[in-house]
Scaffold this motif. Structure first.
Motif, PDB file in Angstrom:
ATOM      1  N   THR A 173     126.942  -4.676  -3.737  1.00 13.95           N
ATOM      2  CA  THR A 173     127.896  -4.226  -2.719  1.00 13.95           C
ATOM      3  C   THR A 173     128.159  -2.734  -2.860  1.00 13.95           C
ATOM      4  OG1 THR A 173     128.947  -6.401  -2.704  1.00 13.95           O
ATOM      5  CG2 THR A 173     130.214  -4.589  -1.792  1.00 13.95           C
ATOM      6  N   VAL A 174     128.323  -2.267  -4.093  1.00 18.74           N
ATOM      7  CA  VAL A 174     128.552  -0.832  -4.327  1.00 18.74           C
ATOM      8  C   VAL A 174     127.323  -0.026  -3.921  1.00 18.74           C
ATOM      9  CG1 VAL A 174     128.960   0.910  -6.107  1.00 18.74           C
ATOM     10  CG2 VAL A 174     130.238  -1.242  -6.138  1.00 18.74           C
ATOM     11  N   ARG A 175     126.145  -0.531  -4.239  1.00 23.25           N
ATOM     12  CA  ARG A 175     124.905   0.157  -3.857  1.00 23.25           C
ATOM     13  C   ARG A 175     124.835   0.331  -2.348  1.00 23.25           C
ATOM     14  NH1 ARG A 175     120.477  -3.917  -4.318  1.00 23.25           N
ATOM     15  NH2 ARG A 175     121.585  -4.544  -2.422  1.00 23.25           N
ATOM     16  N   ASP A 176     125.139  -0.706  -1.595  1.00 25.26           N
ATOM     17  CA  ASP A 176     125.071  -0.616  -0.135  1.00 25.26           C
ATOM     18  C   ASP A 176     126.145   0.321   0.409  1.00 25.26           C
ATOM     19  OD1 ASP A 176     123.013  -2.419  -0.327  1.00 25.26           O
ATOM     20  OD2 ASP A 176     124.183  -4.147   0.342  1.00 25.26           O
ATOM     21  N   TYR A 177     127.326   0.297  -0.200  1.00 29.91           N
ATOM     22  CA  TYR A 177     128.402   1.193   0.227  1.00 29.91           C
ATOM     23  C   TYR A 177     128.022   2.645  -0.075  1.00 29.91           C
ATOM     24  CZ  TYR A 177     133.220   2.869   0.846  1.00 29.91           C
ATOM     25  OH  TYR A 177     134.343   3.519   1.271  1.00 29.91           O
ATOM     26  N   ASP A 178     127.401   2.867  -1.217  1.00 29.65           N
ATOM     27  CA  ASP A 178     126.949   4.210  -1.576  1.00 29.65           C
ATOM     28  C   ASP A 178     125.947   4.736  -0.565  1.00 29.65           C
ATOM     29  OD1 ASP A 178     126.821   6.267  -4.001  1.00 29.65           O
ATOM     30  OD2 ASP A 178     124.768   5.958  -3.285  1.00 29.65           O
ATOM     31  N   LEU A 179     125.038   3.883  -0.125  1.00 28.85           N
ATOM     32  CA  LEU A 179     124.043   4.290   0.862  1.00 28.85           C
ATOM     33  C   LEU A 179     124.712   4.766   2.150  1.00 28.85           C
ATOM     34  CD1 LEU A 179     121.122   4.547   1.866  1.00 28.85           C
ATOM     35  CD2 LEU A 179     121.178   2.103   2.406  1.00 28.85           C
ATOM     36  N   GLU A 180     125.768   4.084   2.578  1.00 27.51           N
ATOM     37  CA  GLU A 180     126.485   4.489   3.784  1.00 27.51           C
ATOM     38  C   GLU A 180     127.084   5.883   3.643  1.00 27.51           C
ATOM     39  OE1 GLU A 180     129.508   1.701   4.761  1.00 27.51           O
ATOM     40  OE2 GLU A 180     128.174  -0.041   4.662  1.00 27.51           O
ATOM     41  N   ASN A 181     127.530   6.224   2.447  1.00 30.29           N
ATOM     42  CA  ASN A 181     128.263   7.476   2.250  1.00 30.29           C
ATOM     43  C   ASN A 181     127.401   8.611   1.720  1.00 30.29           C
ATOM     44  OD1 ASN A 181     131.276   6.756   2.731  1.00 30.29           O
ATOM     45  ND2 ASN A 181     130.490   5.056   1.524  1.00 30.29           N
ATOM     46  N   PHE A 182     126.389   8.285   0.935  1.00 26.25           N
ATOM     47  CA  PHE A 182     125.488   9.323   0.428  1.00 26.25           C
ATOM     48  C   PHE A 182     124.388   9.631   1.435  1.00 26.25           C
ATOM     49  CE2 PHE A 182     121.837  10.734  -2.175  1.00 26.25           C
ATOM     50  CZ  PHE A 182     122.408  11.888  -2.709  1.00 26.25           C
ATOM     51  N   GLY A 183     123.959   8.613   2.173  1.00 27.84           N
ATOM     52  CA  GLY A 183     122.975   8.829   3.223  1.00 27.84           C
ATOM     53  C   GLY A 183     121.542   8.638   2.806  1.00 27.84           C
ATOM     54  N   ALA A 184     121.297   8.271   1.547  1.00 27.36           N
ATOM     55  CA  ALA A 184     119.934   8.026   1.070  1.00 27.36           C
ATOM     56  C   ALA A 184     120.009   7.032  -0.083  1.00 27.36           C
ATOM     57  CB  ALA A 184     119.266   9.332   0.615  1.00 27.36           C
ATOM     58  N   PRO A 185     118.967   6.235  -0.292  1.00 28.64           N
ATOM     59  CA  PRO A 185     119.006   5.239  -1.367  1.00 28.64           C
ATOM     60  C   PRO A 185     118.854   5.892  -2.738  1.00 28.64           C
ATOM     61  CG  PRO A 185     116.851   5.241  -0.300  1.00 28.64           C
ATOM     62  CD  PRO A 185     117.717   6.178   0.492  1.00 28.64           C
ATOM     63  N   ARG A 186     119.625   5.417  -3.694  1.00 28.46           N
ATOM     64  CA  ARG A 186     119.512   5.925  -5.068  1.00 28.46           C
ATOM     65  C   ARG A 186     119.880   4.826  -6.071  1.00 28.46           C
ATOM     66  NH1 ARG A 186     124.569  10.218  -5.723  1.00 28.46           N
ATOM     67  NH2 ARG A 186     126.186   8.994  -4.680  1.00 28.46           N
ATOM     68  N   GLU A 187     119.248   3.680  -5.892  1.00 31.77           N
ATOM     69  CA  GLU A 187     119.586   2.502  -6.682  1.00 31.77           C
ATOM     70  C   GLU A 187     119.345   2.719  -8.163  1.00 31.77           C
ATOM     71  OE1 GLU A 187     118.661  -2.307  -6.917  1.00 31.77           O
ATOM     72  OE2 GLU A 187     117.961  -1.129  -5.209  1.00 31.77           O
ATOM     73  N   ASN A 188     118.207   3.288  -8.542  1.00 26.39           N
ATOM     74  CA  ASN A 188     117.913   3.456  -9.960  1.00 26.39           C
ATOM     75  C   ASN A 188     118.935   4.370 -10.623  1.00 26.39           C
ATOM     76  OD1 ASN A 188     115.677   1.779  -9.847  1.00 26.39           O
ATOM     77  ND2 ASN A 188     114.248   3.453  -9.473  1.00 26.39           N
ATOM     78  N   PHE A 189     119.284   5.455  -9.933  1.00 29.52           N
ATOM     79  CA  PHE A 189     120.302   6.349 -10.465  1.00 29.52           C
ATOM     80  C   PHE A 189     121.629   5.614 -10.657  1.00 29.52           C
ATOM     81  CE2 PHE A 189     124.005   8.948  -9.272  1.00 29.52           C
ATOM     82  CZ  PHE A 189     124.043   9.806 -10.358  1.00 29.52           C
ATOM     83  N   LEU A 190     122.047   4.855  -9.647  1.00 27.39           N
ATOM     84  CA  LEU A 190     123.336   4.179  -9.719  1.00 27.39           C
ATOM     85  C   LEU A 190     123.372   3.140 -10.835  1.00 27.39           C
ATOM     86  CD1 LEU A 190     124.146   3.664  -5.937  1.00 27.39           C
ATOM     87  CD2 LEU A 190     125.269   5.248  -7.505  1.00 27.39           C
ATOM     88  N   LYS A 191     122.262   2.453 -11.065  1.00 19.13           N
ATOM     89  CA  LYS A 191     122.238   1.465 -12.148  1.00 19.13           C
ATOM     90  C   LYS A 191     122.579   2.119 -13.478  1.00 19.13           C
ATOM     91  CE  LYS A 191     119.006  -1.925 -10.233  1.00 19.13           C
ATOM     92  NZ  LYS A 191     117.634  -2.502 -10.321  1.00 19.13           N
ATOM     93  N   ASN A 192     122.126   3.342 -13.678  1.00 18.46           N
ATOM     94  CA  ASN A 192     122.427   4.063 -14.910  1.00 18.46           C
ATOM     95  C   ASN A 192     123.824   4.664 -14.860  1.00 18.46           C
ATOM     96  OD1 ASN A 192     122.488   6.447 -16.794  1.00 18.46           O
ATOM     97  ND2 ASN A 192     120.461   5.677 -17.301  1.00 18.46           N
ATOM     98  N   TRP A 193     124.162   5.313 -13.752  1.00 26.82           N
ATOM     99  CA  TRP A 193     125.434   6.027 -13.616  1.00 26.82           C
ATOM    100  C   TRP A 193     126.628   5.081 -13.724  1.00 26.82           C
ATOM    101  CZ3 TRP A 193     125.736  11.094 -13.963  1.00 26.82           C
ATOM    102  CH2 TRP A 193     126.836  11.794 -13.469  1.00 26.82           C
ATOM    103  N   LEU A 194     126.472   3.870 -13.184  1.00 29.63           N
ATOM    104  CA  LEU A 194     127.571   2.911 -13.134  1.00 29.63           C
ATOM    105  C   LEU A 194     127.493   1.854 -14.225  1.00 29.63           C
ATOM    106  CD1 LEU A 194     127.624   2.239  -9.271  1.00 29.63           C
ATOM    107  CD2 LEU A 194     128.849   3.999 -10.549  1.00 29.63           C
ATOM    108  N   ALA A 195     126.541   1.971 -15.117  1.00 33.18           N
ATOM    109  CA  ALA A 195     126.334   0.936 -16.132  1.00 33.18           C
ATOM    110  C   ALA A 195     127.579   0.763 -16.991  1.00 33.18           C
ATOM    111  CB  ALA A 195     125.133   1.295 -17.004  1.00 33.18           C
ATOM    112  N   PRO A 196     128.028  -0.475 -17.170  1.00 28.51           N
ATOM    113  CA  PRO A 196     129.176  -0.704 -18.054  1.00 28.51           C
ATOM    114  C   PRO A 196     128.788  -0.460 -19.509  1.00 28.51           C
ATOM    115  CG  PRO A 196     128.228  -2.791 -17.350  1.00 28.51           C
ATOM    116  CD  PRO A 196     127.512  -1.717 -16.578  1.00 28.51           C
TER     117      PRO A 196
END
Length: 287
Positions: A155-178
């Protein structure tokens, strides 16, 4: 320039060196930025060498065939004014032109370099303002707040795409990792709907918030308090797009002050981003 410059993709060690150069320039990078940055596009970080000596660096991250971002453009002080940076700049642009022909390229340019970027075809879209101050905030006991975990990630990945304007799933997996000691990420969810999310990370000096995306000022307020509350009593910074007046109000409400500015510039068609939902950009190196 007394020696030809060879440009090649950075190793993780090279990227840490480039961020150290940035630290010496006062860019105040995050303590664990290197690995997260590099995963965004492993071939998108370039370093120039004069012989075996590293002399300049740039990030040229391609998020898709439609959008890329330039950043981390820096030349070692002892090699400046001799033409060593120019081949690295050209290599960054050429890399993006090859990977994403006819795509849009963005950057966040400091005031002193904006005229130079304009000569390379970049047009100013808006100012970004860095706000900073000592956090006096506490993380609110709001039941809508939660640390971001694997279950919420799609859900966060899809919301990020709406606001950032480009996909960055691999980055987010690292940036948001607990479980990463240097970063903390919160989401705000109400009745099953994501109202926003944000990250705070430890930097050489203090902490930076970014990104902070939210549906409205009220949601951003809760998230800002949650994030800055993790660093109460210490310096906190956030970079916000000036057209978002609600973001300015929010920063000033909690006694953060403007201390630095850049300009968001694009070569190619500027993306239609929802600036009213962008309360802090992720990082000047990555957009």
């Amino acid at each position: 320039m007394t020696a030809p410059v060879t440009v090649r993709p950075m190793t993780l060690v090279d990227l840490k060196l480039a961020l150290e150069w940035g630290r010496e320039e006062g860019w105040n990078p995050g303590l664990d930025d290197a690995a997260a940055y590099r995963i965004a596009d492993p071939d998108g970080f370039l370093m120039g060498f004069a012989g075996d000596e590293p002399v300049a660096a740039i990030s040229a991250v391609a998020y898709s065939r439609q959008f890329g971002f330039l950043g981390l453009y820096i030349c070692r002080p002892d090699y400046r004014g001799q033409g060593y940076g120019w081949p690295v700049w050209q290599a960054g642009l050429n890399r993006l032109d090859t990977v994403m022909p006819r795509g849009t390229v963005g950057l966040d340019g400091v005031v002193a370099q904006q005229a130079n970027y304009a000569r390379s075809g970049f047009e100013r879209a808006h100012r970004n303002l860095r706000y900073g101050g000592i956090s006096t905030l506490d993380t609110p006991p709001d039941p809508r707040l939660a640390r971001i975990g694997q279950g919420l990630f799609p859900t966060v990945r899809d919301y990020d795409l709406e606001n950032f304007g480009a996909p960055r799933e691999n980055f987010l997996k690292n940036w948001l990792a607990p479980g990463v000691d240097s970063r903390a990420s919160f989401s705000l969810v109400e009745d099953g709907n994501l109202l926003g999310y944000g990250t705070i990370r430890a930097c050489v000096e203090g902490f930076k918030i970014g990104p902070l995306f939210a549906e409205d000022e009220a949601a951003a307020d809760v998230l800002l308090r949650a994030l800055a509350g993790q660093a109460k009593g210490r310096m906190v910074y956030l970079d916000l797009p000036e057209p978002n007046e609600a973001a300015t109000r929010l920063a000033e409400r909690y006694e953060f002050s403007p201390i630095f500015e850049t300009a968001r510039m694009y070569r190619g068609k500027a993306p239609d981003l929802p600036l009213h939902r962008i309360f802090a950009i992720t990082a000047f190196a990555l957009g």
